[in-house]
Design a protein around this motif. Structure first.
Motif, PDB file in Angstrom:
ATOM      1  N   ASP A 177      22.610 -53.990 -14.266  1.00  0.00           N
ATOM      2  CA  ASP A 177      21.466 -53.365 -14.899  1.00  0.00           C
ATOM      3  C   ASP A 177      20.316 -53.303 -14.105  1.00  0.00           C
ATOM      4  N   GLY A 178      20.045 -54.175 -13.268  1.00  0.00           N
ATOM      5  CA  GLY A 178      18.802 -54.462 -12.438  1.00  0.00           C
ATOM      6  C   GLY A 178      18.764 -55.608 -11.553  1.00  0.00           C
ATOM      7  N   VAL A 179      18.012 -55.998 -10.828  1.00  0.00           N
ATOM      8  CA  VAL A 179      17.889 -57.322  -9.977  1.00  0.00           C
ATOM      9  C   VAL A 179      16.589 -58.005 -10.168  1.00  0.00           C
ATOM     10  N   GLU A 180      16.553 -59.233 -10.015  1.00  0.00           N
ATOM     11  CA  GLU A 180      15.687 -60.009 -10.292  1.00  0.00           C
ATOM     12  C   GLU A 180      15.352 -60.922  -9.033  1.00  0.00           C
ATOM     13  N   PHE A 181      14.193 -60.690  -8.346  1.00  0.00           N
ATOM     14  CA  PHE A 181      13.657 -61.187  -7.030  1.00  0.00           C
ATOM     15  C   PHE A 181      13.475 -62.767  -7.096  1.00  0.00           C
ATOM     16  N   HIS A 182      14.017 -63.435  -6.705  1.00  0.00           N
ATOM     17  CA  HIS A 182      13.748 -64.950  -6.785  1.00  0.00           C
ATOM     18  C   HIS A 182      12.870 -65.142  -5.556  1.00  0.00           C
ATOM     19  N   GLY A 183      11.387 -65.285  -6.034  1.00  0.00           N
ATOM     20  CA  GLY A 183      10.481 -65.467  -5.089  1.00  0.00           C
ATOM     21  C   GLY A 183       9.604 -66.958  -5.240  1.00  0.00           C
ATOM     22  N   ALA A 184      10.240 -67.982  -5.883  1.00  0.00           N
ATOM     23  CA  ALA A 184       9.481 -69.330  -6.148  1.00  0.00           C
ATOM     24  C   ALA A 184      10.426 -70.165  -5.832  1.00  0.00           C
ATOM     25  N   ASN A 185       9.779 -71.332  -6.484  1.00  0.00           N
ATOM     26  CA  ASN A 185      10.474 -72.888  -6.149  1.00  0.00           C
ATOM     27  C   ASN A 185      10.916 -73.207  -4.734  1.00  0.00           C
ATOM     28  N   TYR A 187      12.043 -71.531  -2.146  1.00  0.00           N
ATOM     29  CA  TYR A 187      12.999 -70.865  -1.309  1.00  0.00           C
ATOM     30  C   TYR A 187      12.345 -69.950  -0.257  1.00  0.00           C
ATOM     31  N   LEU A 188      13.198 -69.006   0.197  1.00  0.00           N
ATOM     32  CA  LEU A 188      12.597 -68.368   1.557  1.00  0.00           C
ATOM     33  C   LEU A 188      11.200 -67.545   1.427  1.00  0.00           C
ATOM     34  N   PRO A 189      11.523 -66.656   0.216  1.00  0.00           N
ATOM     35  CA  PRO A 189      10.119 -65.642  -0.034  1.00  0.00           C
ATOM     36  C   PRO A 189       9.028 -66.941  -0.061  1.00  0.00           C
ATOM     37  N   HIS A 190       9.110 -67.955  -1.061  1.00  0.00           N
ATOM     38  CA  HIS A 190       7.806 -69.024  -1.144  1.00  0.00           C
ATOM     39  C   HIS A 190       7.502 -69.395   0.077  1.00  0.00           C
ATOM     40  N   GLN A 191       8.708 -69.719   1.087  1.00  0.00           N
ATOM     41  CA  GLN A 191       8.222 -70.312   2.565  1.00  0.00           C
ATOM     42  C   GLN A 191       7.373 -69.400   3.030  1.00  0.00           C
ATOM     43  N   PHE A 192       7.714 -68.186   3.100  1.00  0.00           N
ATOM     44  CA  PHE A 192       6.638 -67.178   3.931  1.00  0.00           C
ATOM     45  C   PHE A 192       5.568 -67.002   3.280  1.00  0.00           C
ATOM     46  N   PHE A 193       5.229 -67.256   2.057  1.00  0.00           N
ATOM     47  CA  PHE A 193       3.782 -67.056   1.465  1.00  0.00           C
ATOM     48  C   PHE A 193       3.156 -68.522   1.569  1.00  0.00           C
ATOM     49  N   ASP A 194       3.778 -69.537   1.691  1.00  0.00           N
ATOM     50  CA  ASP A 194       2.996 -70.499   1.725  1.00  0.00           C
ATOM     51  C   ASP A 194       2.344 -71.150   3.173  1.00  0.00           C
ATOM     52  N   SER A 195       1.226 -71.278   3.328  1.00  0.00           N
ATOM     53  CA  SER A 195       0.511 -71.446   4.763  1.00  0.00           C
ATOM     54  C   SER A 195       1.222 -72.845   5.474  1.00  0.00           C
ATOM     55  N   THR A 196       1.856 -73.663   4.442  1.00  0.00           N
ATOM     56  CA  THR A 196       2.229 -74.984   5.060  1.00  0.00           C
ATOM     57  C   THR A 196       3.485 -75.015   5.658  1.00  0.00           C
ATOM     58  N   THR A 197       4.263 -73.982   5.162  1.00  0.00           N
ATOM     59  CA  THR A 197       5.740 -73.646   5.811  1.00  0.00           C
ATOM     60  C   THR A 197       5.559 -72.449   6.628  1.00  0.00           C
ATOM     61  N   ASN A 198       4.581 -71.673   6.667  1.00  0.00           N
ATOM     62  CA  ASN A 198       4.708 -70.561   7.746  1.00  0.00           C
ATOM     63  C   ASN A 198       3.586 -70.576   8.615  1.00  0.00           C
ATOM     64  N   LYS A 199       3.977 -70.664   9.805  1.00  0.00           N
ATOM     65  CA  LYS A 199       3.118 -70.785  10.931  1.00  0.00           C
ATOM     66  C   LYS A 199       3.168 -69.535  11.889  1.00  0.00           C
ATOM     67  N   HIS A 200       3.725 -68.429  11.367  1.00  0.00           N
ATOM     68  CA  HIS A 200       3.555 -67.357  12.288  1.00  0.00           C
ATOM     69  C   HIS A 200       2.177 -66.862  12.354  1.00  0.00           C
ATOM     70  N   THR A 201       2.238 -66.195  13.921  1.00  0.00           N
ATOM     71  CA  THR A 201       0.851 -65.830  14.253  1.00  0.00           C
ATOM     72  C   THR A 201       0.744 -64.285  14.440  1.00  0.00           C
TER      73      THR A 201
END
Length: 225
Positions: A177-185, A187-201
């Motif tokens: 009936d829908g989807v839930e986006f796992h963005g915490a804990n 995992y990959l979405p959290h890794q992009f948001f966190d400046s300690t794991t994302n060093k993209h410039t």
């Protein structure tokens, strides 16, 4: 307590009461990562054996891997997927049971990112925003029970975002009936948001607006489906 038995809505989805079974990760998809009869029986028991007025009318599938790189992790091998026709067909049997009891079910879409190991099944490479290994971990199904390995940097994550879209399409076909986006804990979405794991410039890192881009783009494709 009486309000627990009253109807409500989750977005555009109406449910008969306010009791929701949350996502619970379990190693039930044996011997593969395809949903099976054990999972069917568990869901059926939850819906049929609970007190009728309080039986949960909305459920979350827990971690549903969006591709084979997302599949399997430290403590939880044999978690289910949603990226093949076999997954769709197997999940359809479960969503049919849920709907037969006038309940709703959501597919929690999951990508591990660096919280994985390249020696786990189907795991080469392990993608992450940057080549920074996670600390800890213990892969009990691997010889020596190693910790996390250094991941491979995702130069351009658009193909992962497309996999989220495909997973949502599959979930819809499977009767969710829908989807839930796992963005915490961690995992990959959290890794992009966190400046300690994302060093993209580039457009994917640096400012908060750039670091949150992966999450925003992924959620937008899910909404589009």
């Amino acid at each position: 307590m009486s309000s627990l038995s009253t109807p409500t809505t989750l977005g555009a989805v109406e449910i008969r009461n306010r009791n929701v079974m949350s996502a619970l990760t379990r190693s039930r998809s044996l011997p593969t990562n395809i949903p099976n009869e054990t999972m069917w029986n568990i869901i059926n028991s939850v819906l049929m054996e609970a007190q009728a007025s309080l039986s949960p009318r909305a459920l979350s599938s827990a971690n549903n891997s969006i591709n084979y790189h997302a599949y399997c992790r430290t403590e939880w091998p044999h978690t289910p997927g949603i990226y093949t026709a076999e997954h769709v067909a197997a999940w359809r049997k479960i969503t049919d049971v849920v709907h037969a009891e006038s309940a709703k079910i959501f597919s929690q879409l999951w990508h591990l990112g660096r919280a994985n190991h390249p020696d786990m099944p189907e795991q080469i490479p392990v993608w992450a925003p940057s080549t920074i290994a996670a600390r800890g971990g213990k892969f009990r199904t691997l010889p020596g029970q190693p910790g996390y390995a250094t991941p491979t940097e995702l130069p351009d994550p658009w193909f992962i975002i497309e996999q989220y879209k495909k997973a949502a399409i599959n979930a819809k076909e499977a009767g969710f009936d829908g989807v839930e986006f796992h963005g915490a804990n961690g995992y990959l979405p959290h890794q992009f948001f966190d400046s300690t794991t994302n060093k993209h410039t580039d457009m994917w890192g640096g400012s908060i607006e750039n670091r949150i881009r992966f999450i925003r783009e992924a959620v937008e494709v899910l909404i589009s489906v």
